[in-house]
Each structure stands twice: as C-alpha cells, then as structure tokens.
Scaffold this motif. Structure first.
Motif, PDB file in Angstrom:
ATOM      1  N   MET A   1      32.103  46.808  36.697  1.00 37.17           N
ATOM      2  CA  MET A   1      32.731  46.361  37.708  1.00 37.17           C
ATOM      3  C   MET A   1      33.268  45.654  37.432  1.00 37.17           C
ATOM      4  O   MET A   1      33.062  44.725  36.425  1.00 37.17           O
ATOM      5  CB  MET A   1      31.596  46.150  38.421  1.00 37.17           C
ATOM      6  N   ASN A   2      34.879  45.382  37.259  1.00 40.07           N
ATOM      7  CA  ASN A   2      35.586  44.198  37.115  1.00 40.07           C
ATOM      8  C   ASN A   2      35.667  43.174  37.468  1.00 40.07           C
ATOM      9  O   ASN A   2      35.332  43.219  39.508  1.00 40.07           O
ATOM     10  CB  ASN A   2      37.100  45.048  36.412  1.00 40.07           C
ATOM     11  N   LYS A   3      36.570  41.995  37.485  1.00 42.22           N
ATOM     12  CA  LYS A   3      36.723  40.939  38.302  1.00 42.22           C
ATOM     13  C   LYS A   3      37.545  40.493  39.738  1.00 42.22           C
ATOM     14  O   LYS A   3      36.737  41.073  40.824  1.00 42.22           O
ATOM     15  CB  LYS A   3      37.650  39.601  37.292  1.00 42.22           C
ATOM     16  N   ASN A   4      38.582  41.862  39.662  1.00 41.14           N
ATOM     17  CA  ASN A   4      39.334  42.417  41.237  1.00 41.14           C
ATOM     18  C   ASN A   4      37.980  42.435  42.038  1.00 41.14           C
ATOM     19  O   ASN A   4      37.940  42.474  42.706  1.00 41.14           O
ATOM     20  CB  ASN A   4      40.613  43.304  40.429  1.00 41.14           C
ATOM     21  N   GLN A   5      37.725  43.717  41.177  1.00 41.90           N
ATOM     22  CA  GLN A   5      36.560  44.264  41.998  1.00 41.90           C
ATOM     23  C   GLN A   5      34.674  43.611  42.554  1.00 41.90           C
ATOM     24  O   GLN A   5      35.713  43.601  44.279  1.00 41.90           O
ATOM     25  CB  GLN A   5      35.569  45.681  41.733  1.00 41.90           C
ATOM     26  N   VAL A   6      34.694  42.667  42.198  1.00 40.54           N
ATOM     27  CA  VAL A   6      34.539  41.992  42.447  1.00 40.54           C
ATOM     28  C   VAL A   6      34.299  40.873  43.794  1.00 40.54           C
ATOM     29  O   VAL A   6      34.133  40.949  44.813  1.00 40.54           O
ATOM     30  CB  VAL A   6      33.335  41.029  41.471  1.00 40.54           C
ATOM     31  N   ASN A   7      35.595  40.663  43.285  1.00 36.29           N
ATOM     32  CA  ASN A   7      36.410  39.793  43.802  1.00 36.29           C
ATOM     33  C   ASN A   7      37.151  40.331  45.629  1.00 36.29           C
ATOM     34  O   ASN A   7      36.657  39.589  46.997  1.00 36.29           O
ATOM     35  CB  ASN A   7      38.017  38.764  43.677  1.00 36.29           C
ATOM     36  N   GLY A   8      37.404  41.238  45.238  1.00 38.90           N
ATOM     37  CA  GLY A   8      38.108  42.411  46.609  1.00 38.90           C
ATOM     38  C   GLY A   8      36.699  42.016  47.879  1.00 38.90           C
ATOM     39  O   GLY A   8      37.113  42.496  48.671  1.00 38.90           O
ATOM     40  N   THR A   9      35.496  42.353  46.869  1.00 37.64           N
ATOM     41  CA  THR A   9      34.790  42.789  47.949  1.00 37.64           C
ATOM     42  C   THR A   9      33.816  42.264  48.584  1.00 37.64           C
ATOM     43  O   THR A   9      33.290  41.599  49.755  1.00 37.64           O
ATOM     44  CB  THR A   9      32.808  43.797  47.217  1.00 37.64           C
ATOM     45  N   VAL A  10      33.955  40.669  47.905  1.00 35.11           N
ATOM     46  CA  VAL A  10      33.849  39.048  48.264  1.00 35.11           C
ATOM     47  C   VAL A  10      34.873  38.943  49.559  1.00 35.11           C
ATOM     48  O   VAL A  10      34.142  38.866  50.895  1.00 35.11           O
ATOM     49  CB  VAL A  10      33.460  38.517  47.329  1.00 35.11           C
ATOM     50  N   LEU A  47      42.700  48.111  43.284  1.00 36.92           N
ATOM     51  CA  LEU A  47      43.517  47.228  42.033  1.00 36.92           C
ATOM     52  C   LEU A  47      42.255  47.399  40.990  1.00 36.92           C
ATOM     53  O   LEU A  47      42.830  47.590  39.851  1.00 36.92           O
ATOM     54  CB  LEU A  47      44.088  45.798  42.544  1.00 36.92           C
ATOM     55  N   GLY A  48      41.152  46.698  41.537  1.00 37.07           N
ATOM     56  CA  GLY A  48      40.315  46.170  39.949  1.00 37.07           C
ATOM     57  C   GLY A  48      39.629  48.167  39.943  1.00 37.07           C
ATOM     58  O   GLY A  48      39.725  48.370  39.140  1.00 37.07           O
ATOM     59  N   ASP A  49      39.366  49.211  40.526  1.00 32.25           N
ATOM     60  CA  ASP A  49      39.510  50.220  41.370  1.00 32.25           C
ATOM     61  C   ASP A  49      40.141  51.125  40.124  1.00 32.25           C
ATOM     62  O   ASP A  49      40.129  51.721  38.679  1.00 32.25           O
ATOM     63  CB  ASP A  49      38.983  50.849  42.337  1.00 32.25           C
ATOM     64  N   ALA A  50      41.817  51.155  39.857  1.00 37.69           N
ATOM     65  CA  ALA A  50      42.432  51.544  39.323  1.00 37.69           C
ATOM     66  C   ALA A  50      42.816  50.961  37.666  1.00 37.69           C
ATOM     67  O   ALA A  50      43.170  51.701  36.748  1.00 37.69           O
ATOM     68  CB  ALA A  50      44.395  50.901  40.170  1.00 37.69           C
ATOM     69  N   LYS A  51      42.423  50.325  37.518  1.00 36.12           N
ATOM     70  CA  LYS A  51      42.185  49.328  36.478  1.00 36.12           C
ATOM     71  C   LYS A  51      40.841  49.591  36.031  1.00 36.12           C
ATOM     72  O   LYS A  51      41.246  50.644  34.697  1.00 36.12           O
ATOM     73  CB  LYS A  51      42.060  47.611  36.199  1.00 36.12           C
ATOM     74  N   GLU A  52      39.964  50.005  36.719  1.00 35.84           N
ATOM     75  CA  GLU A  52      38.725  50.771  35.833  1.00 35.84           C
ATOM     76  C   GLU A  52      38.830  52.225  35.497  1.00 35.84           C
ATOM     77  O   GLU A  52      38.180  52.560  34.399  1.00 35.84           O
ATOM     78  CB  GLU A  52      37.947  50.570  36.497  1.00 35.84           C
TER      79      GLU A  52
END
Length: 68
Positions: A1-10, A47-52
């Motif tokens: 899990m990357n930073k964008n995924q975490v921040n987005g979920t929060v 965005l984080g999903d795409a990056k992953e």
C-alpha cells in the motif's frame, strides 16, 4: 500500500464522518464539504492504485528480463 492509497482512504473516511455530522446538525455546508472530501479521497486512492499497478508491471518486466 502506498502513500496515496492510505491518504485517500483516510480522506474518504473523514469525509463520510463530516457528511454525517453535517446531516445530524442540519448543516448543508458541512455535508457538502464531507462529500467533497470523499470524492477527493477516492480519487487519491485510485491514483495510488494506478501507481501500484505500474510499479507491479515494472517489477514483472524486470523479472522477465533477468530470466532471459
């Protein structure tokens, strides 16, 4: 899990809380801000999903090249 995924979920979860709090007290502005926060959170998570996905594909290509 990357930073964008975490921040987005929060952000999404915080937006849900804000929207419900706005509904509870009858504040349309807070409801709208909560909805906006949810939308931006979902977009950031995607965005984080795409990056992953790109990172996984890059790793798969490296593995394939090493085996050749």
């Amino acid at each position: 899990m990357n930073k964008n995924q975490v921040n987005g979920t929060v952000k999404d979860l915080a937006g849900q809380v804000q929207e419900q709090a706005g509904k509870l007290v009858g504040n349309k502005e807070q409801e709208a801000k909560g909805i906006h926060k949810q939308v931006t959170g979902k977009a950031e998570k995607r965005l984080g999903d795409a990056k992953e996905i790109v990172e996984d594909a890059k790793d798969a290509i490296k593995d394939t090249v090493k085996r050749s």
